[in-house]
Design an enzyme around this catalytic site. Sequence first.
Site, PDB file in Angstrom:
ATOM      1  CD1 TRP A 104      -2.270  -2.221   1.526  1.00 28.57           C
ATOM      2  CD2 TRP A 104      -3.056  -0.983  -0.165  1.00 28.57           C
ATOM      3  NE1 TRP A 104      -3.312  -2.898   0.940  1.00 28.57           N
ATOM      4  CE2 TRP A 104      -3.797  -2.178  -0.085  1.00 28.57           C
ATOM      5  CE3 TRP A 104      -3.360  -0.062  -1.165  1.00 28.57           C
ATOM      6  CZ2 TRP A 104      -4.860  -2.456  -0.961  1.00 28.57           C
ATOM      7  CZ3 TRP A 104      -4.402  -0.345  -2.036  1.00 28.57           C
ATOM      8  CH2 TRP A 104      -5.140  -1.525  -1.934  1.00 28.57           C
ATOM      9  CG  ASP A 156      -2.840   4.348   4.142  1.00 28.55           C
ATOM     10  OD1 ASP A 156      -3.873   4.241   4.842  1.00 28.55           O
ATOM     11  OD2 ASP A 156      -2.635   3.675   3.119  1.00 28.55           O
ATOM     12  CE  LYS A 180      -8.075  -1.459   5.011  1.00 31.17           C
ATOM     13  NZ  LYS A 180      -8.021  -2.810   4.460  1.00 31.17           N
TER      14      LYS A 180
HETATM   15  N1  PMP Z   1      -4.044   1.662   2.425  1.00 34.37           N
HETATM   16  C1  PMP Z   1      -4.099   0.542   3.149  1.00 34.37           C
HETATM   17  C2  PMP Z   1      -3.140   0.388   4.280  1.00 34.37           C
HETATM   18  C3  PMP Z   1      -5.037  -0.446   2.836  1.00 34.37           C
HETATM   19  O1  PMP Z   1      -5.076  -1.576   3.546  1.00 34.37           O
HETATM   20  C4  PMP Z   1      -5.928  -0.248   1.769  1.00 34.37           C
HETATM   21  C5  PMP Z   1      -6.989  -1.250   1.384  1.00 34.37           C
HETATM   22  N2  PMP Z   1      -6.955  -2.477   1.891  1.00 34.37           N
HETATM   23  C6  PMP Z   1      -5.829   0.929   1.047  1.00 34.37           C
HETATM   24  C7  PMP Z   1      -4.894   1.875   1.400  1.00 34.37           C
HETATM   25  C8  PMP Z   1      -6.733   1.192  -0.112  1.00 34.37           C
HETATM   26  O2  PMP Z   1      -7.974   1.512   0.336  1.00 34.37           O
HETATM   27  P1  PMP Z   1      -9.195   1.738  -0.667  1.00 34.37           P
HETATM   28  O3  PMP Z   1      -9.540   0.409  -1.224  1.00 34.37           O
HETATM   29  O4  PMP Z   1     -10.238   2.297   0.245  1.00 34.37           O
HETATM   30  O5  PMP Z   1      -8.731   2.696  -1.691  1.00 34.37           O
END
Ligand code: PMP
Length: 344
Positions: A104, A156, A180
């Site tokens: 991520w 993040d 989450k």
């Molecule tokens: N950052 C992290 C740490 C994540 O775990 C995720 C999704 N699992 C995201 C960003 C992306 O999130 P989204 O699908 O809401 O764009």
Amino acid sequence: MSALGRYIFSAGPVMLPRPVRDRIRDDLVDWRGTGFSVLELSQWDDALLAMFDKVEADLRELLDVPDDYAVLFLHGGASNQFAMVPMNLLCGRRHVDYLHTGLWSGKAVHDARAPSMGEPRLDERAAYLHYTPVETVHGVQFDHVPDSGGTTLVADISSALFSVDLDVRRFGLVYASAQKNLGVVGMTLVIVHRDLIGHADPRTPTTFDYAVHERTRSRFTTPPIFPWYVAGLMLDWVREQGGAAVACAASRRNAELLYAAIDGSGLFTAPVEFGSRASASVPFHLTDTRLTGRFIAEAEAAGLHGLRGHPALGGLRACLYLGMPEAGVQALTGFLKEFEARHG
Ligand code: PMP
């Protein structure tokens, strides 16, 4: 076992705490005696406006967010913030620092067009330092807040919210997708110091400018009413459990329970080293990978869902967010033992 005796271990959307799910079911039919579903009300409805205010106030209280930070409830995924952060925070600078610790944070690096790096060597010209305290896919977690040397820190916290105790005051900006630990998909929470707002790159489209969302209190566009409402239920639930620190401790306990079962087994193994193990996401695999498909099928038959690892890594993974009761983790550890007895 839960009422259903079934558990979902996926990374988001995730299991909701049972009382939250039940409350949503009722509010979908009749929200607070209005005779209307929470899905049917306009964003200008007085009761909804009061609800939005309450969610923000509860969030500020539970996360101890001071008044000099704006709390924004924005449409879309955390991925949107990979682009919005540089659009708003570069302030004419050309350098940023990103700690690249997994999938991520790598995507955030890509959208900011920043070079990734192994060992942190911080650039004093950087507009900010971005990192991901909990990497969901790799299941790794920082055990400290990195020292940014005075540079604005951006995080993040999609998987860290209510799983790691973080002091918002140490950050210029944090963001987290809701699906989450804040409820359901369709919204991202952004908490940003007000000094950082209002300096967006002039080419920034209106809807990507934090200043617009601060001014309109996240209602520049018709807001993500449903996930915002569910976030309120989640916050009520966190408070009933005893608050953010208690939620984080429960998450840690669940992860330790699961890790103990994996570490104690001869058939399952966990790749993340001890000091970096995340509470919210536990990747693991079978020492005999030929058994993976059978494991997933048998786990599902036993009511344990969502254990397939992220496609980028394969193997297995159990995510443990707020809605996962300890009974769910015990059901999983019991199943690991049983599977090992049959196939080990
Ligand atoms: N950052 C992290 C740490 C994540 O775990 C995720 C999704 N699992 C995201 C960003 C992306 O999130 P989204 O699908 O809401 O764009």
